[in-house]
Motif scaffolding. Structure first.
Motif, PDB file in Angstrom:
ATOM      1  N   ILE A  28       0.838  -1.200   0.000  1.00  0.00           N
ATOM      2  CA  ILE A  28       0.000   0.000   0.000  1.00  0.00           C
ATOM      3  C   ILE A  28       0.874   1.253   0.000  1.00  0.00           C
ATOM      4  O   ILE A  28       0.568   2.241  -0.674  1.00  0.00           O
ATOM      5  CB  ILE A  28      -0.955  -0.019   1.207  1.00  0.00           C
ATOM      6  CG1 ILE A  28      -1.986  -1.142   1.018  1.00  0.00           C
ATOM      7  CG2 ILE A  28      -1.654   1.322   1.363  1.00  0.00           C
ATOM      8  CD1 ILE A  28      -2.824  -1.419   2.235  1.00  0.00           C
ATOM      9  N   GLU A  29       1.975   1.219   0.739  1.00  0.00           N
ATOM     10  CA  GLU A  29       2.907   2.348   0.715  1.00  0.00           C
ATOM     11  C   GLU A  29       3.411   2.599  -0.703  1.00  0.00           C
ATOM     12  O   GLU A  29       3.514   3.757  -1.153  1.00  0.00           O
ATOM     13  CB  GLU A  29       4.076   2.081   1.662  1.00  0.00           C
ATOM     14  CG  GLU A  29       5.054   3.233   1.777  1.00  0.00           C
ATOM     15  CD  GLU A  29       6.186   2.972   2.747  1.00  0.00           C
ATOM     16  OE1 GLU A  29       7.203   3.690   2.674  1.00  0.00           O
ATOM     17  OE2 GLU A  29       6.069   2.036   3.564  1.00  0.00           O
ATOM     18  N   GLU A  39       1.839   1.730  -3.491  1.00  0.00           N
ATOM     19  CA  GLU A  39       0.710   2.205  -4.297  1.00  0.00           C
ATOM     20  C   GLU A  39       0.438   3.682  -4.032  1.00  0.00           C
ATOM     21  O   GLU A  39       0.167   4.449  -4.965  1.00  0.00           O
ATOM     22  CB  GLU A  39      -0.541   1.373  -3.978  1.00  0.00           C
ATOM     23  CG  GLU A  39      -0.424  -0.112  -4.284  1.00  0.00           C
ATOM     24  CD  GLU A  39      -0.544  -0.417  -5.761  1.00  0.00           C
ATOM     25  OE1 GLU A  39      -0.565   0.521  -6.583  1.00  0.00           O
ATOM     26  OE2 GLU A  39      -0.627  -1.604  -6.108  1.00  0.00           O
ATOM     27  N   LEU A  40       0.524   4.106  -2.772  1.00  0.00           N
ATOM     28  CA  LEU A  40       0.312   5.513  -2.453  1.00  0.00           C
ATOM     29  C   LEU A  40       1.404   6.377  -3.070  1.00  0.00           C
ATOM     30  O   LEU A  40       1.138   7.490  -3.549  1.00  0.00           O
ATOM     31  CB  LEU A  40       0.258   5.709  -0.938  1.00  0.00           C
ATOM     32  CG  LEU A  40      -0.953   5.105  -0.218  1.00  0.00           C
ATOM     33  CD1 LEU A  40      -0.836   5.310   1.282  1.00  0.00           C
ATOM     34  CD2 LEU A  40      -2.252   5.698  -0.736  1.00  0.00           C
ATOM     35  N   ARG A  49      -1.896   6.118  -6.386  1.00  0.00           N
ATOM     36  CA  ARG A  49      -3.130   5.325  -6.499  1.00  0.00           C
ATOM     37  C   ARG A  49      -3.937   5.412  -5.205  1.00  0.00           C
ATOM     38  O   ARG A  49      -4.259   4.410  -4.568  1.00  0.00           O
ATOM     39  CB  ARG A  49      -2.772   3.875  -6.844  1.00  0.00           C
ATOM     40  CG  ARG A  49      -2.070   3.764  -8.196  1.00  0.00           C
ATOM     41  CD  ARG A  49      -1.424   2.421  -8.404  1.00  0.00           C
ATOM     42  NE  ARG A  49      -0.632   2.412  -9.650  1.00  0.00           N
ATOM     43  CZ  ARG A  49       0.319   1.527  -9.913  1.00  0.00           C
ATOM     44  NH1 ARG A  49       0.615   0.574  -9.041  1.00  0.00           N
ATOM     45  NH2 ARG A  49       0.990   1.601 -11.049  1.00  0.00           N
ATOM     46  N   HIS A  50      -4.287   6.638  -4.820  1.00  0.00           N
ATOM     47  CA  HIS A  50      -4.945   6.872  -3.530  1.00  0.00           C
ATOM     48  C   HIS A  50      -6.382   6.366  -3.529  1.00  0.00           C
ATOM     49  O   HIS A  50      -6.799   5.680  -2.587  1.00  0.00           O
ATOM     50  CB  HIS A  50      -4.926   8.367  -3.204  1.00  0.00           C
ATOM     51  CG  HIS A  50      -3.649   9.039  -3.571  1.00  0.00           C
ATOM     52  ND1 HIS A  50      -2.415   8.581  -3.151  1.00  0.00           N
ATOM     53  CD2 HIS A  50      -3.398  10.129  -4.351  1.00  0.00           C
ATOM     54  CE1 HIS A  50      -1.467   9.372  -3.633  1.00  0.00           C
ATOM     55  NE2 HIS A  50      -2.041  10.307  -4.372  1.00  0.00           N
ATOM     56  N   ALA A 109      -6.698   2.702  -3.305  1.00  0.00           N
ATOM     57  CA  ALA A 109      -6.266   2.136  -2.027  1.00  0.00           C
ATOM     58  C   ALA A 109      -7.327   2.248  -0.948  1.00  0.00           C
ATOM     59  O   ALA A 109      -7.351   1.438  -0.011  1.00  0.00           O
ATOM     60  CB  ALA A 109      -4.992   2.835  -1.555  1.00  0.00           C
ATOM     61  N   GLN A 145      -2.343   4.872   6.903  1.00  0.00           N
ATOM     62  CA  GLN A 145      -2.381   4.808   5.438  1.00  0.00           C
ATOM     63  C   GLN A 145      -3.760   5.165   4.910  1.00  0.00           C
ATOM     64  O   GLN A 145      -3.889   5.842   3.884  1.00  0.00           O
ATOM     65  CB  GLN A 145      -1.964   3.410   4.975  1.00  0.00           C
ATOM     66  CG  GLN A 145      -0.478   3.133   5.150  1.00  0.00           C
ATOM     67  CD  GLN A 145      -0.099   1.737   4.673  1.00  0.00           C
ATOM     68  OE1 GLN A 145      -0.858   0.783   4.804  1.00  0.00           O
ATOM     69  NE2 GLN A 145       1.093   1.613   4.112  1.00  0.00           N
ATOM     70  N   ALA A 152      -4.575   8.203   2.427  1.00  0.00           N
ATOM     71  CA  ALA A 152      -5.251   7.959   1.145  1.00  0.00           C
ATOM     72  C   ALA A 152      -6.515   8.804   1.026  1.00  0.00           C
ATOM     73  O   ALA A 152      -6.811   9.347  -0.045  1.00  0.00           O
ATOM     74  CB  ALA A 152      -5.587   6.478   1.002  1.00  0.00           C
ATOM     75  N   ARG A 190      -5.481  12.523   0.468  1.00  0.00           N
ATOM     76  CA  ARG A 190      -5.013  12.754  -0.898  1.00  0.00           C
ATOM     77  C   ARG A 190      -6.136  12.610  -1.919  1.00  0.00           C
ATOM     78  O   ARG A 190      -5.988  13.052  -3.067  1.00  0.00           O
ATOM     79  CB  ARG A 190      -3.875  11.789  -1.227  1.00  0.00           C
ATOM     80  CG  ARG A 190      -2.584  12.102  -0.476  1.00  0.00           C
ATOM     81  CD  ARG A 190      -1.488  11.114  -0.839  1.00  0.00           C
ATOM     82  NE  ARG A 190      -0.229  11.464  -0.210  1.00  0.00           N
ATOM     83  CZ  ARG A 190       0.879  10.728  -0.282  1.00  0.00           C
ATOM     84  NH1 ARG A 190       0.865   9.585  -0.983  1.00  0.00           N
ATOM     85  NH2 ARG A 190       1.993  11.104   0.320  1.00  0.00           N
ATOM     86  N   SER A 191      -7.246  11.996  -1.519  1.00  0.00           N
ATOM     87  CA  SER A 191      -8.412  11.884  -2.399  1.00  0.00           C
ATOM     88  C   SER A 191      -9.384  13.033  -2.179  1.00  0.00           C
ATOM     89  O   SER A 191     -10.513  13.004  -2.681  1.00  0.00           O
ATOM     90  CB  SER A 191      -9.132  10.546  -2.147  1.00  0.00           C
ATOM     91  OG  SER A 191      -8.263   9.454  -2.392  1.00  0.00           O
ATOM     92  N   GLY A 239       3.697  13.055  -0.463  1.00  0.00           N
ATOM     93  CA  GLY A 239       4.483  12.278   0.484  1.00  0.00           C
ATOM     94  C   GLY A 239       5.488  13.133   1.191  1.00  0.00           C
ATOM     95  O   GLY A 239       6.364  12.647   1.843  1.00  0.00           O
TER      96      GLY A 239
END
Length: 273
Positions: free
Chosen positions: A187-188, A190-191, A195-196, A199, A219, A223, A226-227, A273
């Motif tokens: 997941i880290e 992907e973020l 890809r928030h 996730a 996480q 996510a 960020r979305s 990030g």
């Protein structure tokens, strides 16, 4: 996040000898119900004690397991007088299932010899560690390409159909923790790849199963933020804090608390990030 299920087997390593040529196509699955396959054909191991013995030998592949330890694992405090003779029968049966050359008598014990890539739990560990190394090196795409197939090896809870025994239970518990950790690594990655939105549903499902695991909750908060879902991210922190106080009398740790403060402040630095 799509999890891949097809894994090209890595080359054998120092984790164990390759063994006779016919055993290069023999594979053992511990990441779910116990599975034994030879030359692409699954071989049934219906008896619970046979599964328990095979699991114990696979957990300790390429290392001798003493008879007294085996008996203790199989029968615990209910050892029958005929335990040693019965064990010999179990070993004979496993030799038949595994084929010649796989299961060896070594002094006062037995040893299952297998190539490093013959056991799914070993392949999982190898891929996961390589994925972590790529993540630490700042290469999230490469990390994800290793971690996805590593997690795709799982078919359910580790050793799901093996009778409970101290050694198998401890090993399965460790594997489950490693699975969660590898999931966090994926997941880290992907973020880091932006890809928030993808996730969020995965993380929500994971948090339901592990509501006090602060890494997953952090996480999910990130996510969501960020979305563009700041309020939901803060609500996740509030739920975590309430649960921790109710069940453990504790507050969330420093890392997730600092993340909450940055989200509350709308810190633009979290976007990348």
């Amino acid at each position: 996040m799509t999890v891949l299920s097809d894994l090209p087997a890595p080359a054998a390593t120092a984790a164990g000898p390759a063994g006779p040529e016919q055993h290069r196509t023999t594979r053992l699955g511990l990441l779910g119900p116990l599975r034994l396959c030879r030359q692409g054909t699954e071989i049934a191991v219906p008896a619970p004690k046979h599964r328990a013995l095979l699991a114990l030998l696979a957990i300790n592949a390429n290392r001798p397991v003493q008879v007294d330890r085996i008996i203790g694992e199989l029968w615990q405090d209910r050892e029958p007088k005929t335990a040693r003779k019965t064990l010999q029968g179990y070993v004979w049966r496993l030799r038949t299932l595994l084929g010649p050359g796989a299961l060896h008598t070594t002094g006062n014990g037995y040893e299952l010899r297998a190539a490093a890539d013959a056991i799914d739990a070993v392949r999982f560990g190898m891929l996961a560690e390589r994925g972590r190394a790529e993540l630490l090196a700042g290469r999230p795409e490469q990390a994800a390409r290793l971690l996805r197939p590593a997690l795709g090896l799982w078919r359910g809870p580790a050793l799901a159909d093996v009778p409970v025994a101290p050694g198998a239970y401890a090993y399965a518990s460790r594997l489950e923790e490693e699975r969660l950790t590898a999931t966090e690594w994926l997941i880290e990655a992907e973020l880091a790849l932006g890809r928030h939105a993808e996730a969020v549903p995965v993380l929500r499902e994971l948090v339901v199963g592990q509501p006090l695991r602060e890494g997953l909750r952090a996480q999910l908060m990130l996510a969501l933020f960020r979305s563009g879902r700041q309020a939901e991210a803060l609500a996740e922190y509030g739920e975590l804090r309430a649960l921790l106080r109710e069940e453990q009398g504790l507050d969330p740790g420093r890392a997730v608390s600092e993340l909450q403060a940055r989200i509350l402040a709308g810190d633009a630095g979290l976007e990348n990030g």
